[in-house]
Design an enzyme around this catalytic site. Structure first.
Site, PDB file in Angstrom:
ATOM      1  N   ASP A  93      -2.021 -37.638  29.459  1.00 35.94           N
ATOM      2  CA  ASP A  93      -2.247 -37.166  30.677  1.00 35.94           C
ATOM      3  C   ASP A  93      -2.109 -38.137  31.899  1.00 35.94           C
ATOM      4  OD1 ASP A  93      -5.954 -37.860  31.016  1.00 35.94           O
ATOM      5  OD2 ASP A  93      -4.411 -39.150  30.386  1.00 35.94           O
ATOM      6  N   SER A  94      -2.279 -37.734  33.030  1.00 39.09           N
ATOM      7  CA  SER A  94      -1.671 -38.650  34.247  1.00 39.09           C
ATOM      8  C   SER A  94      -2.941 -39.682  34.566  1.00 39.09           C
ATOM      9  CB  SER A  94      -1.029 -37.801  35.254  1.00 39.09           C
ATOM     10  OG  SER A  94      -2.337 -36.908  35.823  1.00 39.09           O
ATOM     11  N   GLY A  95      -4.084 -39.364  34.188  1.00 41.68           N
ATOM     12  CA  GLY A  95      -5.142 -39.999  34.525  1.00 41.68           C
ATOM     13  C   GLY A  95      -5.973 -39.592  35.705  1.00 41.68           C
ATOM     14  N   ASP A 147      -1.950 -35.561  39.322  1.00 48.14           N
ATOM     15  CA  ASP A 147      -2.390 -34.644  40.272  1.00 48.14           C
ATOM     16  C   ASP A 147      -3.704 -34.734  40.628  1.00 48.14           C
ATOM     17  OD1 ASP A 147      -3.498 -34.163  37.713  1.00 48.14           O
ATOM     18  OD2 ASP A 147      -3.632 -32.097  37.636  1.00 48.14           O
ATOM     19  N   GLN A 190      -1.566 -26.039  40.464  1.00 52.92           N
ATOM     20  CA  GLN A 190      -3.311 -25.950  40.691  1.00 52.92           C
ATOM     21  C   GLN A 190      -3.301 -24.636  41.823  1.00 52.92           C
ATOM     22  OE1 GLN A 190      -5.835 -27.890  39.755  1.00 52.92           O
ATOM     23  NE2 GLN A 190      -4.561 -29.580  39.060  1.00 52.92           N
ATOM     24  N   GLY A 217      -6.660 -27.294  36.768  1.00 54.62           N
ATOM     25  CA  GLY A 217      -7.761 -26.878  37.892  1.00 54.62           C
ATOM     26  C   GLY A 217      -8.502 -25.768  37.018  1.00 54.62           C
ATOM     27  N   ASP A 267      -5.457 -28.212  24.724  1.00 52.99           N
ATOM     28  CA  ASP A 267      -6.034 -29.566  23.946  1.00 52.99           C
ATOM     29  C   ASP A 267      -7.551 -29.543  24.694  1.00 52.99           C
ATOM     30  OD1 ASP A 267      -5.783 -30.558  27.253  1.00 52.99           O
ATOM     31  OD2 ASP A 267      -7.286 -31.868  26.279  1.00 52.99           O
ATOM     32  N   CYS A 305     -12.726 -21.787   3.682  1.00 51.09           N
ATOM     33  CA  CYS A 305     -12.018 -22.920   4.136  1.00 51.09           C
ATOM     34  C   CYS A 305     -11.591 -23.801   3.082  1.00 51.09           C
ATOM     35  CB  CYS A 305     -12.780 -23.471   5.123  1.00 51.09           C
ATOM     36  SG  CYS A 305     -12.149 -24.893   6.098  1.00 51.09           S
ATOM     37  N   CYS A 307     -10.428 -27.151   3.660  1.00 50.38           N
ATOM     38  CA  CYS A 307     -10.731 -28.455   4.229  1.00 50.38           C
ATOM     39  C   CYS A 307     -11.485 -29.383   3.299  1.00 50.38           C
ATOM     40  CB  CYS A 307     -11.064 -28.463   5.667  1.00 50.38           C
ATOM     41  SG  CYS A 307     -12.839 -28.666   5.753  1.00 50.38           S
ATOM     42  N   CYS A 310     -15.280 -28.365   3.185  1.00 50.77           N
ATOM     43  CA  CYS A 310     -15.872 -27.186   2.711  1.00 50.77           C
ATOM     44  C   CYS A 310     -15.351 -27.248   1.038  1.00 50.77           C
ATOM     45  CB  CYS A 310     -15.142 -25.956   3.303  1.00 50.77           C
ATOM     46  SG  CYS A 310     -15.608 -26.023   4.903  1.00 50.77           S
ATOM     47  N   HIS A 336     -13.263 -30.611   9.486  1.00 49.73           N
ATOM     48  CA  HIS A 336     -13.258 -29.160   9.339  1.00 49.73           C
ATOM     49  C   HIS A 336     -13.094 -28.500  10.591  1.00 49.73           C
ATOM     50  CE1 HIS A 336     -14.669 -25.174   8.514  1.00 49.73           C
ATOM     51  NE2 HIS A 336     -15.573 -25.120   9.948  1.00 49.73           N
TER      52      HIS A 336
HETATM   53  C1  LIG Z   1      -4.956 -33.514  30.504  1.00 47.71           C
HETATM   54  C2  LIG Z   1      -3.646 -33.389  30.419  1.00 47.71           C
HETATM   55  C3  LIG Z   1      -2.885 -33.522  31.702  1.00 47.71           C
HETATM   56  O1  LIG Z   1      -3.813 -33.039  33.104  1.00 47.71           O
HETATM   57  C4  LIG Z   1      -3.623 -34.088  33.515  1.00 47.71           C
HETATM   58  O2  LIG Z   1      -2.896 -35.049  33.684  1.00 47.71           O
HETATM   59  N1  LIG Z   1      -4.264 -33.777  34.884  1.00 47.71           N
HETATM   60  C5  LIG Z   1      -5.357 -32.745  34.711  1.00 47.71           C
HETATM   61  N2  LIG Z   1      -6.271 -32.779  33.561  1.00 47.71           N
HETATM   62  C6  LIG Z   1      -7.071 -31.721  33.531  1.00 47.71           C
HETATM   63  C7  LIG Z   1      -7.938 -31.822  32.475  1.00 47.71           C
HETATM   64  C8  LIG Z   1      -8.908 -30.845  32.534  1.00 47.71           C
HETATM   65  N3  LIG Z   1      -9.860 -30.835  31.638  1.00 47.71           N
HETATM   66  C9  LIG Z   1     -10.612 -29.547  31.867  1.00 47.71           C
HETATM   67  N4  LIG Z   1     -11.671 -28.869  31.057  1.00 47.71           N
HETATM   68  C10 LIG Z   1     -12.439 -29.881  30.002  1.00 47.71           C
HETATM   69  N5  LIG Z   1     -10.145 -29.154  33.056  1.00 47.71           N
HETATM   70  C11 LIG Z   1      -9.080 -29.663  33.278  1.00 47.71           C
HETATM   71  C12 LIG Z   1      -8.163 -29.711  34.444  1.00 47.71           C
HETATM   72  C13 LIG Z   1      -7.202 -30.787  34.461  1.00 47.71           C
HETATM   73  C14 LIG Z   1      -6.244 -30.834  35.623  1.00 47.71           C
HETATM   74  O3  LIG Z   1      -6.286 -29.982  36.570  1.00 47.71           O
HETATM   75  N6  LIG Z   1      -5.281 -31.782  35.549  1.00 47.71           N
HETATM   76 ZN   LIG Z   2     -13.599 -26.605   6.118  1.00 49.45          ZN
END
Ligand SMILES: C=CCOC(=O)Nc1nc2cc3[nH]c(NC)nc3cc2c(=O)[nH]1
Ligand SMILES: [Zn+2]
Length: 373
Positions: A93-95, A147, A190, A217, A267, A305, A307, A310, A336
């Site tokens: 992710d970008s942080g 972002d 967004q 978002g 993710d 399952c 795994c 299980c 699991h």
């Molecule tokens: C994560 C990988 C790439 O994302 C970014 O680099 N920026 C970014 N991350 C988010 C992560 C989120 N987790 C949730 N809920 C648990 N909502 C999210 C929304 C964003 C978002 O709008 N931007």
């Molecule tokens: Zn299992």
């Protein structure tokens, strides 16, 4: 292995899609679920165990790794894949999102975000340019634009202003990323729950041009119904021939609903985090293993399952080691949960390929009971 990054859309069923993302480090079968490896580890799992659950790709977090051990140290040690002994694709992710949710004393300007580390209070700055540099030093295969994800609820003007800032940052991210064959840069849409702002954001991202597109978002407290309402139109604004990634999702039924609406990648920390708290997801619903009702139960979490948890252990044993605070508890429940999440993805990939997604979805919901099973 391909020298470049490409997406091959194999089949669609309604808005649902299945395909393969090819990267120099291996293929990613979509729809794909990415386990979260925050501090260069999927907690309680060895990398070979993560692979054994069926994962093709995992996620790393820029915010955590830039603070500790730093991107420069990981680069000097050969990059994140070598460092954590995972040689398949990694998305970082970008942080931006984690700075806003984890760091202290943040200051957001047009340039970027300055903040104090939640670990030792040291001062840091993240900008689109610095985020691209960090993700390059880590060596990730899929890089995310820097972002800003506005906290909900927020009024429309705030959502619009934040989205337009993110679009200016997306252009700067694209310029700073440069030309890196075999590596991908994903833009992040967004616009909150506003249909016209989502469309404006998609148009801005398409004009810049990315290898994949994320729907940002969401999963920020809006609830499943509002998220699905947004997903009923937002993915459709994005190019058909590029992967679509929904961050932070989710519970099993969130994942199924997102794939139904055209999402290819997701993710979430849920399967690993809840595994460590004793919550197991199964095809028949959730098992809270710390509940005393399991202490004499010789059955596995899920009879169907395959795994290690299980096939090797009873609910009584899992209850015991959880109560005793034994490390194997988090290991087995995490394994699991990740195995089950990958089983959902494999089931949907096959169902979409065979044009029977609706029947698969009906079967998925029919089995699930409410409450602790
Ligand atoms: C994560 C990988 C790439 O994302 C970014 O680099 N920026 C970014 N991350 C988010 C992560 C989120 N987790 C949730 N809920 C648990 N909502 C999210 C929304 C964003 C978002 O709008 N931007
Ligand atoms: Zn299992």
């Amino acid at each position: 292995m391909s020298a470049r990054f490409s997406f091959d859309l194999k089949a669609t069923d309604g808005a649902a899609r299945t395909g393969v993302i090819s990267t120099p480090r291996g293929e990613i079968r979509t729809p794909a679920f990415m386990p979260v490896g925050t501090a260069a580890t999927v907690k309680a799992m060895m990398p070979e165990s993560v692979r054994a659950t069926g994962a093709d790709i995992l996620l790393g977090n820029t915010y955590h790794l830039m603070l500790r051990p730093t991107a420069e140290r990981i680069d000097r040690l050969g990059g994140l894949h070598r460092f954590m002994n995972w040689d398949r694709p990694i998305l970082t992710d970008s942080g931006g999102f984690q700075v806003m949710s984890l760091a202290g004393l943040r200051k957001l300007t047009e340039r970027g975000v300055t903040f104090k580390s939640h670990i030792d209070g040291s001062k840091h700055e993240l900008t689109p340019e610095r985020s691209m540099e960090i993700q390059r030093l880590l060596g990730s295969d899929i890089v995310m634009c820097f972002d800003e994800c506005p906290a909900l609820p927020a009024d429309r003007d705030r959502i619009a202003e934040s989205m337009r800032l993110s679009m200016r940052w997306a252009a700067r991210s694209r310029d700073a990323f440069g030309d890196r064959p075999g590596h991908a840069l994903f833009g992040i849409m967004q616009g909150g729950l506003e249909r016209d702002l989502r469309e404006e954001s998609a148009e801005a991202l398409k004009a810049i041009g990315f290898d994949g597109y994320a729907v940002g978002g969401l999963a920020v407290g809006e609830g499943q119904e509002a998220m699905f309402d947004c997903l009923d139109h937002a993915p459709g604004f994005l190019p058909q021939d590029k992967p679509r990634y929904l961050m932070g999702v989710g519970k099993p039924d969130d994942i199924v609903g997102a794939v139904k609406r055209g999402i290819d990648m997701m993710d979430c920390v849920l399967p690993s985090r809840s595994g460590r708290t004793g919550q197991a997801f199964t095809r028949r619903g959730v098992v809270n293993i710390k509940n005393a009702r399991h202490q004499d139960d010789p059955r596995p979490l899920d009879e169907e399952c395959s795994c290690p948890a299980c096939t090797g252990y009873s609910r009584a044993y899992l209850h015991h080691v959880f109560r005793a605070g034994e490390m194997i508890s988090g290991m087995l429940l995490t394994w699991h949960n990740l195995h089950y999440f990958q089983e959902i993805m494999a089931g949907m990939r096959a169902a979409i390929a065979e044009g029977r997604f609706d029947a698969w979805e009906a079967g998925f919901h029919a089995l699930r009971a409410e409450g602790d099973i």
